[in-house]
Each structure stands twice: as structure tokens, then as C-alpha cells.
Scaffold this active site. Sequence first.
Site, short mmCIF file in Angstrom:
data_model
loop_
_atom_site.label_atom_id
_atom_site.label_comp_id
_atom_site.label_asym_id
_atom_site.label_seq_id
_atom_site.Cartn_x
_atom_site.Cartn_y
_atom_site.Cartn_z
N TYR A 1 -3.30 15.96 -29.35
CA TYR A 1 -4.60 15.98 -28.67
C TYR A 1 -5.71 15.94 -29.70
O TYR A 1 -5.49 16.12 -30.90
CB TYR A 1 -4.73 17.20 -27.75
CG TYR A 1 -4.92 18.53 -28.45
CD1 TYR A 1 -6.19 19.06 -28.65
CD2 TYR A 1 -3.82 19.27 -28.90
CE1 TYR A 1 -6.37 20.29 -29.29
CE2 TYR A 1 -3.99 20.49 -29.53
CZ TYR A 1 -5.27 21.00 -29.73
OH TYR A 1 -5.45 22.22 -30.35
N CYS A 2 -6.91 15.72 -29.24
CA CYS A 2 -8.10 15.78 -30.10
C CYS A 2 -9.25 16.12 -29.17
O CYS A 2 -9.18 17.11 -28.46
CB CYS A 2 -8.30 14.46 -30.86
SG CYS A 2 -8.32 12.99 -29.82
N GLY A 3 -10.31 15.32 -29.18
CA GLY A 3 -11.39 15.56 -28.24
C GLY A 3 -11.24 14.74 -26.98
O GLY A 3 -11.47 15.22 -25.88
N SER B 1 -7.42 15.80 -23.48
CA SER B 1 -7.66 16.54 -24.72
C SER B 1 -8.67 17.67 -24.52
O SER B 1 -8.75 18.25 -23.44
CB SER B 1 -8.09 15.57 -25.82
OG SER B 1 -6.97 14.88 -26.35
N LEU B 2 -9.43 18.00 -25.55
CA LEU B 2 -10.29 19.18 -25.46
C LEU B 2 -11.44 19.02 -24.48
O LEU B 2 -11.95 20.01 -23.95
CB LEU B 2 -10.85 19.53 -26.84
CG LEU B 2 -9.90 20.23 -27.81
CD1 LEU B 2 -10.61 20.52 -29.12
CD2 LEU B 2 -9.36 21.52 -27.20
#
Length: 282
Positions: free
Chosen positions: A236-238, A264-265
Amino acid sequence: MTGPLVDPAWLAERDGLVVLDATVVLPAPRHDGDHRSSSGRDGWAREHIPGSVHADLLHDLSDPGSPWHFARPAPDVLAERLGGLGVADGTTVVAYDTAGGLWAARLWWLLRWIGVDAHVLDGGLRAWRDAGLPTAAGLATTTPGSLTPRPRNGYWVGKDDLVSWSEGAVAATVVCALSPETFRGEVPSRYARRGHIPGSANVPARGLTGPDGRYLPAGELRAATADLGEGPVWIYCGGGISAASLALVLTLLGRDEVAIYDGSLEEWAADPALPLAVGAPR
């Protein structure tokens, strides 16, 4: 066929490819919740690889009905829009960008997901120029193609999968591809809350490329990802962009159980019931 990465000489020697510039302009957040972004089409029009077309990940190749930026479209919608860029059944696509390879990797992941033979130009437009190859400016005409989506399983996980993992019901290595500072919650983020999913590791995507924007040698990439262990890796990331760069690296290294958490986030942090941790992982 070659692996995920190709160099300028490989690209320059081949005809009949579809070359797509996937650049999006995404400035660093000035404060928490600051999610400014704009299309890279104007930059592409100023200078691009001859014959290339701009692929708009911000609008055309994302789901406008999703509350999250860059969410993947349904396979048939994605195929239709890629067809408008000249991608057809049997086409080989090379993606590039002007922003360190993250956007090209995202487009590469979407293409592979629906069964298109796709590659990333290592180093992007800068590598093309550094090789002494010509660039072009202005708009381009495209002959539409007919693309049949053939979606592959195992490319994506969702919020419920991450919740099951956090409860111990599913085994996977979960890793965040954002910067160490963002992972630890020390700098402003584009999302509702700072921090990382508790229990996740951190392998920053920006640390996988050198100053020239090219991916590091395989030995260095193996060292950077050595702690991810065996079995499935969920990244995941943003919003699924930096995650795609790490997914490309793991694919390059021969890993085949790799999936991206698309929300993701941006999705996770928006739900106050879901935990976030700050600081270094324990």
C-alpha cells in the site's frame, strides 16, 4: 520477451509499439489533507518521445465514481479507454513518465492486470534524452484500437482483506511504499490521518531508483526487499501509485504473489475505526 524494464535502445529499435506517457503532477502536501494533483498532458505536449500519447491516470484511467484518487476502473472501462489511446489486442505497450517511474509503474500494473503485454522505460524521458534520442512537441493523432480485457486474479486486495490480516485471519507481508518520514507520521500527508497500518513494514519506492531515475541493480533491489520474507506481499501507499513501483521491483525479482491495496491510506485513514500507528515499527 523481455522483463518489466526496457532501455531506450530497445525501444528505439522497435516499431509497432504503443508508447504512453503516464505522468501526473502531484506536489508534496503543504498540510495534512492537501491532495493537489493535475494532469501531465501539458508537459507531454511540450516534450515527449516521438509517437507517444499521454495516458491520463488522474481522470481517464481511474474510476470517477470512487471517493479515492486514482482508483482503478472496471476492466471493460479500462480496456475501452486504453483502446482510445491506440491499445489493441496483441499490442505491446511501453509506459514512461517524467517523475521517477512511479506513474509508469502504475500504468504497467493496470495493463498487466487486464492482460496487455506491457513494459516500463527505465529512467523515463530523461533516459531517452540522455541516450541522444530525439524528442517531439505538440499534439498527436491516435488510431483507436479494440482491446478485449482479460483480467487476472491476484493483483488487488481491499480494505476487508487488510482488516482480516490485522486480525490474524490471513497470512501476508504488508508493506508501505511511502517515504520513511510519511510512514512514521512525521510530515504532512495527503490523507485524513498520519501514520501507517500497524504491523506493516516500510520499503520506500523512491529508494528503489537512483538519482537518474533508473531502478537500482538487481542485487541492491534484493537487499532492499530482503526482509519481506516468503509468501504473499500486499503493498500500500497513499493511493496505489508508489505501491506499483515496489510491485514492479518484486516482479523483476521473480516474486509472483504480489498485490496492491488500491484504496491505500486515502481509504484506510478516512475510516476512524481503523487503526494507524506513528513512529518506527516495533
